[in-house]
Design an enzyme around this catalytic site. Structure first.
Site, PDB file in Angstrom:
ATOM      1  N   THR A 204      11.063   8.075  33.060  1.00 26.42           N
ATOM      2  CA  THR A 204      10.298   7.480  32.087  1.00 26.42           C
ATOM      3  C   THR A 204      10.481   7.991  30.690  1.00 26.42           C
ATOM      4  O   THR A 204      10.736   7.238  29.764  1.00 26.42           O
ATOM      5  CB  THR A 204       8.829   7.709  32.631  1.00 26.42           C
ATOM      6  OG1 THR A 204       8.661   7.481  33.887  1.00 26.42           O
ATOM      7  CG2 THR A 204       7.813   6.890  31.840  1.00 26.42           C
TER       8      THR A 204
ATOM      9  N   GLY B  95       2.819  -1.137  -1.817  1.00 27.06           N
ATOM     10  CA  GLY B  95       2.769   0.269  -1.593  1.00 27.06           C
ATOM     11  C   GLY B  95       3.376   1.111  -2.653  1.00 27.06           C
ATOM     12  O   GLY B  95       4.751   0.638  -2.986  1.00 27.06           O
TER      13      GLY B  95
ATOM     14  N   ASP C 248       4.847   3.777  -2.804  1.00 27.26           N
ATOM     15  CA  ASP C 248       5.805   4.380  -2.430  1.00 27.26           C
ATOM     16  C   ASP C 248       7.109   3.458  -2.537  1.00 27.26           C
ATOM     17  O   ASP C 248       8.305   3.963  -2.794  1.00 27.26           O
ATOM     18  CB  ASP C 248       5.741   5.126  -0.947  1.00 27.26           C
ATOM     19  CG  ASP C 248       5.358   3.807   0.068  1.00 27.26           C
ATOM     20  OD1 ASP C 248       4.374   3.160  -0.391  1.00 27.26           O
ATOM     21  OD2 ASP C 248       5.921   3.750   1.102  1.00 27.26           O
TER      22      ASP C 248
HETATM   23  C1  LIG Z   1       3.973   0.348   4.377  1.00 21.58           C
HETATM   24  C2  LIG Z   1       3.469   1.545   3.917  1.00 21.58           C
HETATM   25  C3  LIG Z   1       2.173   1.743   4.974  1.00 21.58           C
HETATM   26  C4  LIG Z   1       4.558   2.602   4.257  1.00 21.58           C
HETATM   27  O1  LIG Z   1       4.074   3.772   3.748  1.00 21.58           O
HETATM   28  P1  LIG Z   1       4.414   5.269   4.439  1.00 21.58           P
HETATM   29  O2  LIG Z   1       4.972   4.960   5.968  1.00 21.58           O
HETATM   30  O3  LIG Z   1       5.439   5.856   3.543  1.00 21.58           O
HETATM   31  O4  LIG Z   1       3.085   5.993   4.620  1.00 21.58           O
HETATM   32  C5  LIG Z   1       2.940   1.542   2.530  1.00 21.58           C
HETATM   33  O5  LIG Z   1       3.826   1.221   1.641  1.00 21.58           O
HETATM   34  C6  LIG Z   1       1.736   0.781   2.204  1.00 21.58           C
HETATM   35  O6  LIG Z   1       0.507   0.912   2.525  1.00 21.58           O
HETATM   36  N1  LIG Z   1       1.958  -0.272   1.815  1.00 21.58           N
HETATM   37  C7  LIG Z   1       0.892  -1.356   1.610  1.00 21.58           C
HETATM   38  C8  LIG Z   1       1.340  -2.779   1.679  1.00 21.58           C
HETATM   39  C9  LIG Z   1       2.281  -3.437   1.172  1.00 21.58           C
HETATM   40  O7  LIG Z   1       3.273  -2.487   0.464  1.00 21.58           O
HETATM   41  O8  LIG Z   1       2.647  -4.544   1.096  1.00 21.58           O
HETATM   42  K   LIG Z   2       7.611   4.410   4.675  1.00 18.38           K
END
Ligand SMILES: CC(C)(COP(=O)(O)O)[C@@H](O)C(=O)NCCC(=O)O
Ligand SMILES: [K+]
Ligand SMILES: Nc1ncnc2c1ncn2[C@@H]1O[C@H](COP(=O)(O)OP(=O)(O)O)[C@@H](O)[C@H]1O
Length: 269
Positions: free
Chosen positions: A189, A106, A108
């Site tokens: 709950t 990803g 990010d």
């Molecule tokens: C793990 C994630 C979904 C996190 O994304 P987010 O929660 O920030 O939207 C993203 O980094 C992603 O789609 N990764 C692809 C698979 C990998 O990083 O191996």
């Molecule tokens: K994340």
């Protein structure tokens, strides 16, 4: 030379947008403005028109983990606005990646690692926690190479899964965790779910961090970011906490784009 950049980080829950001023690549960009919009809401294009009119604007970068929504945003991009540069190919991100399939990581996660470099005078290995829709706990070596890490469900995902995959559990309000810490012994709950979601997420992250740490050499510096940052921050006093780590990594990457760095077929999800 100083330049102004506008960056879009499209996640699976929210789109984060920031305007930054950058003096040099090894310096922390100055944050001029940020916006965070839930993906269920419309992008406030009329407010952004003012940002787009900024006199020293050098580039608008569009990227993030949510490829589907990035494509939608590209299509609905206002005609009269400057076009964004797509930053979704690994070759556009200035970092060494040592994993099985670098193009599948990803974006990010890589942007966080690019940004983390700027916070330290002395190079050390790093562990980066990003708790968003999914949570990631990633390892970066002392020389700045992304080594991979762990992917686990985020808090909101747990909230939705408990409700949607059972016939008995209600949908609890994920915003409550920002206001108060649940007691471990839930007497009903909702409170029992809140306890499990909150302490379970914290415990899962702690365990993964400790396991990642034992596979790294030296004393890694911990970083913390993502939508759940305000929830987790009190439990990681040793961490460098920053809500905009990913945006900063996008700024650094976008500032180094050359005309030849256009979207290629090698792209991250
Ligand atoms: C793990 C994630 C979904 C996190 O994304 P987010 O929660 O920030 O939207 C993203 O980094 C992603 O789609 N990764 C692809 C698979 C990998 O990083 O191996
Ligand atoms: K994340
Ligand atoms: N008001 C809120 N509603 C839902 N989740 C929130 C809220 N505030 C913080 N969170 C936390 O933020 C996480 C989503 O983070 P975010 O950065 O928006 O994700 P993404 O980068 O995937 O878009 C949720 O899992 C939850 O832990």
């Amino acid at each position: 030379m100083s330049q102004t950049l506008i960056v879009f980080d499209v996640g699976h829950t929210r789109t984060k947008i920031g305007m930054f001023q950058l003096q040099g690549n090894d310096q922390l960009p100055e944050c001029l403005m940020t916006l965070s919009i839930f993906n269920t809401k419309a992008i406030p294009w009329s407010d952004l028109a003012e940002w787009f009119a900024s006199p020293d604007l050098s580039v608008i970068a569009l990227t993030g983990s949510n490829r589907k929504m990035i494509e939608q945003l590209e299509k609905q991009w206002p005609q009269d606005a400057p076009r964004p540069r797509l930053l979704t190919s690994k070759s556009q991100i200035p970092i060494e990646v040592n994993v099985d399939a670098p193009e599948k990581v990803g974006a990010d996660r890589l942007f966080n690692a690019v940004a983390a470099r700027l916070f330290q005078e002395r190079p050390t290995s790093k562990i980066i926690i990003d708790s968003g829709t999914a949570a990631t706990v990633d390892a970066v070596s002392e020389d700045g190479t992304f080594l991979g890490g762990a992917i686990l469900p985020g808090i909101l995902m747990g909230v939705k899964a408990l409700h949607e995959l059972t016939t008995t559990l209600p949908l609890v309000d994920a915003r409550q965790f920002l206001k108060k810490t649940p007691t471990a012994i839930g007497r009903n709950t909702e409170d029992a779910m809140s306890s499990g979601l909150f302490w379970g997420h914290l415990g899962a992250i702690r365990e993964v961090v400790s396991r990642v740490q034992s596979e790294l050499t030296g004393e890694p510096q911990l970083f913390l970011t993502g939508g759940a940052l305000p929830i987790l921050e009190p439990y990681f006093p040793e961490a460098i906490c920053h809500p905009d780590l990913s945006l900063i990594g996008i700024v650094i990457s976008a500032s180094q784009l050359s005309p030849s760095h256009d979207e290629s077929s090698e792209s991250t999800p």
